[in-house]
Design an enzyme around this catalytic site. Structure first.
Site, PDB file in Angstrom:
ATOM      1  N   LYS A  42       0.826  -1.194   0.000  1.00  5.75           N
ATOM      2  CA  LYS A  42       0.000   0.000   0.000  1.00  5.75           C
ATOM      3  C   LYS A  42       0.873   1.262   0.000  1.00  5.75           C
ATOM      4  O   LYS A  42       0.424   2.346  -0.309  1.00  5.75           O
ATOM      5  CB  LYS A  42      -0.877   0.029   1.274  1.00  5.75           C
ATOM      6  CG  LYS A  42      -1.696  -1.229   1.467  1.00  5.75           C
ATOM      7  CD  LYS A  42      -2.357  -1.181   2.881  1.00  5.75           C
ATOM      8  CE  LYS A  42      -3.012  -2.513   3.189  1.00  5.75           C
ATOM      9  NZ  LYS A  42      -3.452  -2.562   4.598  1.00  5.75           N
ATOM     10  N   ASP A 101      14.621  -1.964   0.907  1.00  4.78           N
ATOM     11  CA  ASP A 101      15.526  -2.312   2.001  1.00  4.78           C
ATOM     12  C   ASP A 101      16.338  -3.542   1.573  1.00  4.78           C
ATOM     13  O   ASP A 101      17.368  -3.399   0.910  1.00  4.78           O
ATOM     14  CB  ASP A 101      14.685  -2.569   3.261  1.00  4.78           C
ATOM     15  CG  ASP A 101      15.539  -2.857   4.484  1.00  4.78           C
ATOM     16  OD1 ASP A 101      16.752  -2.605   4.450  1.00  4.78           O
ATOM     17  OD2 ASP A 101      14.982  -3.336   5.500  1.00  4.78           O
ATOM     18  N   ASP A 158       4.325   2.894   6.783  1.00  3.12           N
ATOM     19  CA  ASP A 158       3.589   2.672   8.028  1.00  3.12           C
ATOM     20  C   ASP A 158       4.432   2.031   9.112  1.00  3.12           C
ATOM     21  O   ASP A 158       5.497   1.472   8.856  1.00  3.12           O
ATOM     22  CB  ASP A 158       2.407   1.727   7.764  1.00  3.12           C
ATOM     23  CG  ASP A 158       2.874   0.283   7.545  1.00  3.12           C
ATOM     24  OD1 ASP A 158       3.778   0.072   6.704  1.00  3.12           O
ATOM     25  OD2 ASP A 158       2.361  -0.617   8.225  1.00  3.12           O
TER      26      ASP A 158
HETATM   27  P1  5GP Z   1      12.387  -5.144   1.160  1.00  8.41           P
HETATM   28  O1  5GP Z   1      11.710  -6.315   0.525  1.00  8.41           O
HETATM   29  O2  5GP Z   1      13.175  -4.321   0.174  1.00  8.41           O
HETATM   30  O3  5GP Z   1      13.220  -5.556   2.333  1.00  8.41           O
HETATM   31  O4  5GP Z   1      11.283  -4.274   1.828  1.00  8.41           O
HETATM   32  C1  5GP Z   1      10.472  -3.394   1.147  1.00  8.41           C
HETATM   33  C2  5GP Z   1       9.244  -3.090   1.970  1.00  8.41           C
HETATM   34  O5  5GP Z   1       9.540  -3.152   3.350  1.00  8.41           O
HETATM   35  C3  5GP Z   1       8.753  -1.682   1.730  1.00  8.41           C
HETATM   36  O6  5GP Z   1       7.802  -1.632   0.715  1.00  8.41           O
HETATM   37  C4  5GP Z   1       8.149  -1.326   3.066  1.00  8.41           C
HETATM   38  O7  5GP Z   1       6.824  -1.791   3.121  1.00  8.41           O
HETATM   39  C5  5GP Z   1       8.963  -2.120   4.070  1.00  8.41           C
HETATM   40  N1  5GP Z   1      10.020  -1.300   4.690  1.00  8.41           N
HETATM   41  C6  5GP Z   1      11.360  -1.383   4.520  1.00  8.41           C
HETATM   42  N2  5GP Z   1      12.007  -0.463   5.243  1.00  8.41           N
HETATM   43  C7  5GP Z   1      11.045   0.246   5.886  1.00  8.41           C
HETATM   44  C8  5GP Z   1      11.078   1.381   6.775  1.00  8.41           C
HETATM   45  O8  5GP Z   1      12.110   1.944   7.156  1.00  8.41           O
HETATM   46  N3  5GP Z   1       9.866   1.834   7.204  1.00  8.41           N
HETATM   47  C9  5GP Z   1       8.692   1.266   6.841  1.00  8.41           C
HETATM   48  N4  5GP Z   1       7.588   1.805   7.320  1.00  8.41           N
HETATM   49  N5  5GP Z   1       8.624   0.215   6.004  1.00  8.41           N
HETATM   50  C10 5GP Z   1       9.795  -0.285   5.527  1.00  8.41           C
END
Ligand code: 5GP
Length: 179
Positions: A42, A101, A158
């Site tokens: 979202k 991330d 969020d």
């Molecule tokens: P990844 O798969 O790259 O580890 O994570 C991506 C998703 O993780 C993002 O779309 C988000 O929903 C969540 N995410 C990663 N880092 C953060 C952060 O610092 N704050 C928040 N609220 N969500 C994060």
């Protein structure tokens, strides 16, 4: 600044300026092609809504909901909770994300859309946490801002489904999630 925020990383004005810069760059790169912007639900909604105001010409929108996150720690598995409706074969896709991330979510989504025969797939993210990357091959072409490995909220991002409605991005105070 709200009392649950430790530090503002992007003010609303900075977010708008980022969207202006990226919007121009995106249209310049795609020329007069009709790109399909695929928002990852979202969190990408506020960013996508601001970004498209700054991309002139024809574009389409679609959405996909993939989730790998529970609370503040990545759980590792990616599940498609809601799929796109656009036929992907032969289309130029631009995946729009709030933050990258580990890169796991986008790696899985990119693989899925490649299998479906997309002509091209690029990534546009408001925020990038390069220190957090654990998978190879997730290289966003369009990045709003690279930030350190801190947990941020606001403008779509969020913590347990709240704070998405802030018009800025800030670092969440640790006292909110560490009890
Ligand atoms: P990844 O798969 O790259 O580890 O994570 C991506 C998703 O993780 C993002 O779309 C988000 O929903 C969540 N995410 C990663 N880092 C953060 C952060 O610092 N704050 C928040 N609220 N969500 C994060």
């Amino acid at each position: 600044m709200d009392d649950f925020v430790q530090e503002v990383l992007l003010s609303h004005e900075e977010i708008v300026a980022i969207c202006e810069r990226l919007g121009k760059q995106i249209r310049a790169d795609y020329g007069n092609k009709r790109v399909v912007l695929v928002g990852l639900l979202k969190g990408s909604i506020p960013f996508l809504a601001e970004l498209i105001k700054h991309i002139p010409g024809e574009l389409e929108l679609d959405f996909i909901h993939a989730s790998s996150y529970v609370g503040t720690l990545s759980s590792g598995a990616v599940v498609i909770l809601k799929d796109m409706t656009t036929r992907v074969e032969g289309r130029d896709l631009l995946l729009v994300e709030d933050i990258i991330d580990t890169g796991l979510t986008l790696k899985e989504v990119t693989n899925l859309l490649k299998e479906r025969g997309a002509a091209s797939i690029e990534i546009c993210t408001l925020l990038d946490k390069p220190e957090g990357r654990t998978v190879n091959g997730v290289n966003p072409k369009y990045i709003g801002k690279s930030i350190p490995n801190k947990f941020v909220v606001g403008f779509g991002l969020d913590y347990n489904e709240i704070y998405r409605n802030l018009d800025y991005v800030g670092v969440l105070k640790e006292s909110i999630y560490k009890h």
